[in-house]
Design a protein around this motif. Sequence first.
Motif, PDB file in Angstrom:
ATOM      1  N   UNK A   1       1.434   8.394   0.848  1.00 49.23           N
ATOM      2  CA  UNK A   1       2.111   9.644   0.530  1.00 49.23           C
ATOM      3  C   UNK A   1       1.900   9.944  -0.948  1.00 49.23           C
ATOM      4  N   UNK A   2       1.311  11.096  -1.255  1.00 45.57           N
ATOM      5  CA  UNK A   2       1.047  11.428  -2.657  1.00 45.57           C
ATOM      6  C   UNK A   2       2.333  11.550  -3.482  1.00 45.57           C
TER       7      UNK A   2
ATOM      8  N   UNK B   1       0.808  -1.224   0.000  1.00 42.73           N
ATOM      9  CA  UNK B   1       0.000   0.000   0.000  1.00 42.73           C
ATOM     10  C   UNK B   1       0.843   1.277   0.000  1.00 42.73           C
ATOM     11  N   UNK B   2       2.106   1.175  -0.428  1.00 46.04           N
ATOM     12  CA  UNK B   2       2.973   2.350  -0.459  1.00 46.04           C
ATOM     13  C   UNK B   2       2.950   3.047  -1.812  1.00 46.04           C
ATOM     14  N   UNK B   3       2.505   2.355  -2.879  1.00 45.44           N
ATOM     15  CA  UNK B   3       2.534   2.917  -4.215  1.00 45.44           C
ATOM     16  C   UNK B   3       1.165   2.788  -4.893  1.00 45.44           C
TER      17      UNK B   3
ATOM     18  N   UNK C   1      -6.995  13.494  -5.597  1.00 42.04           N
ATOM     19  CA  UNK C   1      -6.343  12.717  -4.538  1.00 42.04           C
ATOM     20  C   UNK C   1      -5.736  13.637  -3.481  1.00 42.04           C
ATOM     21  N   UNK C   2      -5.091  14.720  -3.920  1.00 44.65           N
ATOM     22  CA  UNK C   2      -4.473  15.656  -2.971  1.00 44.65           C
ATOM     23  C   UNK C   2      -5.526  16.267  -2.046  1.00 44.65           C
ATOM     24  N   UNK C   3      -6.661  16.661  -2.623  1.00 44.95           N
ATOM     25  CA  UNK C   3      -7.689  17.273  -1.784  1.00 44.95           C
ATOM     26  C   UNK C   3      -8.323  16.254  -0.845  1.00 44.95           C
ATOM     27  N   UNK C   4      -8.609  15.040  -1.365  1.00 43.17           N
ATOM     28  CA  UNK C   4      -9.231  14.008  -0.529  1.00 43.17           C
ATOM     29  C   UNK C   4      -8.359  13.676   0.679  1.00 43.17           C
ATOM     30  N   UNK C   5      -7.054  13.552   0.451  1.00 39.71           N
ATOM     31  CA  UNK C   5      -6.145  13.251   1.554  1.00 39.71           C
ATOM     32  C   UNK C   5      -6.032  14.455   2.495  1.00 39.71           C
ATOM     33  N   UNK C   6      -6.062  15.659   1.942  1.00 45.18           N
ATOM     34  CA  UNK C   6      -5.993  16.853   2.774  1.00 45.18           C
ATOM     35  C   UNK C   6      -7.202  17.014   3.672  1.00 45.18           C
ATOM     36  N   UNK C   7      -8.348  16.486   3.236  1.00 42.66           N
ATOM     37  CA  UNK C   7      -9.568  16.531   4.037  1.00 42.66           C
ATOM     38  C   UNK C   7      -9.647  15.387   5.035  1.00 42.66           C
ATOM     39  N   UNK C   8      -8.595  14.549   5.083  1.00 46.15           N
ATOM     40  CA  UNK C   8      -8.554  13.401   6.005  1.00 46.15           C
ATOM     41  C   UNK C   8      -9.716  12.426   5.770  1.00 46.15           C
ATOM     42  N   UNK C   9     -10.089  12.260   4.506  1.00 45.79           N
ATOM     43  CA  UNK C   9     -11.205  11.366   4.206  1.00 45.79           C
ATOM     44  C   UNK C   9     -10.888   9.906   4.501  1.00 45.79           C
ATOM     45  N   UNK C  10      -9.592   9.569   4.586  1.00 42.47           N
ATOM     46  CA  UNK C  10      -9.227   8.183   4.859  1.00 42.47           C
ATOM     47  C   UNK C  10      -8.999   7.927   6.338  1.00 42.47           C
ATOM     48  N   UNK C  11      -8.979   8.970   7.141  1.00 41.39           N
ATOM     49  CA  UNK C  11      -8.752   8.785   8.582  1.00 41.39           C
ATOM     50  C   UNK C  11      -9.931   9.243   9.415  1.00 41.39           C
ATOM     51  N   UNK C  12     -10.801  10.066   8.865  1.00 36.73           N
ATOM     52  CA  UNK C  12     -11.995  10.515   9.575  1.00 36.73           C
ATOM     53  C   UNK C  12     -13.145   9.605   9.158  1.00 36.73           C
TER      54      UNK C  12
ATOM     55  N   UNK D   1      -7.040  14.111 -11.724  1.00 33.34           N
ATOM     56  CA  UNK D   1      -7.092  13.011 -10.765  1.00 33.34           C
ATOM     57  C   UNK D   1      -6.079  13.205  -9.639  1.00 33.34           C
ATOM     58  N   UNK D   2      -4.900  13.723  -9.974  1.00 27.80           N
ATOM     59  CA  UNK D   2      -3.893  13.992  -8.952  1.00 27.80           C
ATOM     60  C   UNK D   2      -4.424  14.980  -7.922  1.00 27.80           C
ATOM     61  N   UNK D   3      -5.078  16.040  -8.374  1.00 31.48           N
ATOM     62  CA  UNK D   3      -5.577  17.049  -7.454  1.00 31.48           C
ATOM     63  C   UNK D   3      -6.792  16.570  -6.665  1.00 31.48           C
TER      64      UNK D   3
END
Length: 417
Positions: free
Chosen positions: A321-322, A124-126, A272-283, A268-270
Amino acid sequence: MTAEVTDPRSSRRLRHATRIPAHRALAAVLSVIAAFAGFGIVFVETSLNRINDSFTTQDISALLPKVTPTASADPEDAAAGQALNILLLGSDTRLGEDNQELGGGDVEGMRNDTTIVMHISADRSRIEMVSIPRDSRVAISDCRMLDGSTVKGWTGKFNIAFANGGRNGNVAEAAACVATTLYDLLGLEIDHYAVVDMEGFTEVVDALGGVPMCIPNDVYSKKAHLDLEAGAQVLDGETALAWARARTGTGLGDGSDLMRIDRQHELLTNIARKALGLNLLTDATKGTAFITAVAESLTMDPEFGDSHYLLGLAWSLRNFDTENLYMTTIPWEYPGDGTGDVVWKEAEAQAMFDAIMADQSIIPEADATDPTASASATASPEASPSATSSASATPSITPSPERETEQDILDSCVIDQ
């Protein structure tokens, strides 16, 4: 909506749709055990029933104070330790009024403007995403349909596969034909598929609250209903769709599908950047709401379309990590016959997908030494695959990778004067 599609040429491809149902396999095992220990099982079961009958039970939960339940255990990645190959398809189907309006009217049949193979490494690193140009000239496979019929394939543009499979209006059959064609061409086995139509794409972007983009120059496309000024801005779902689909117009390059792929990679890159910035995978609350919106907008295989499976996979990527998100296009070149088609560089394309199937990084050394390196898919006689990456050859794994806010992404926009 889901549909199970099978193809005997690959027992693993779309394996969730071809394997023996778990309850049937379990029943077979238990029947063998019961044959040897039938009496003991009956005796134990009878004894337990007698004990249970001796209890007096009554539910009092309605009489107790209402207590907010504590957070559940961390979601479990059902595919932990396994690399995944996911087929992502964007369909221009005009089924439904919204799709007709977004697509500019009713058009018979369905095609896919976007085909991406997404590889998620076992650790899950890449995450590596390879676009397949719709104008690739390839041998399209014969497509088996759910009713037992077969649609014969021929050599032509790659998106014929989706159109052939979608003749009956079933996007799952269309996805199966694309997956079969990729398997026959490259030996690639697909674990999951997801198809998004135009309406679904707009809903995903809107559920995210829009996507921040850096528009390099003024853009206008009457056909795509796109009119943007250069600079940093947040695109809503409908505008993001137009940006992803546009080919012809002012400020859109040479109008080729390859130029459009570059724009799709950035989009698509952006996302992903926004989704991770919103903590969608941890909240858990935010993540569940977003994944629900995504799931409702897609057609997927049964396993991938299970909320528990998706939440578990998302949780396993919470520390992603993006810097290790890499997007490229299958190696290609122009055939020089004036058709506008592209043909794959067979040896390089096969080497790329052999690496993917071996769960090895496909990030070129050039990108490892120069994080800003990217090869543009311009109209040259022999073009290299386009690449969008800030990744290093050795993926960085940190407990808390740096996250960006939407404003951070917008502030990073620099327009050349």
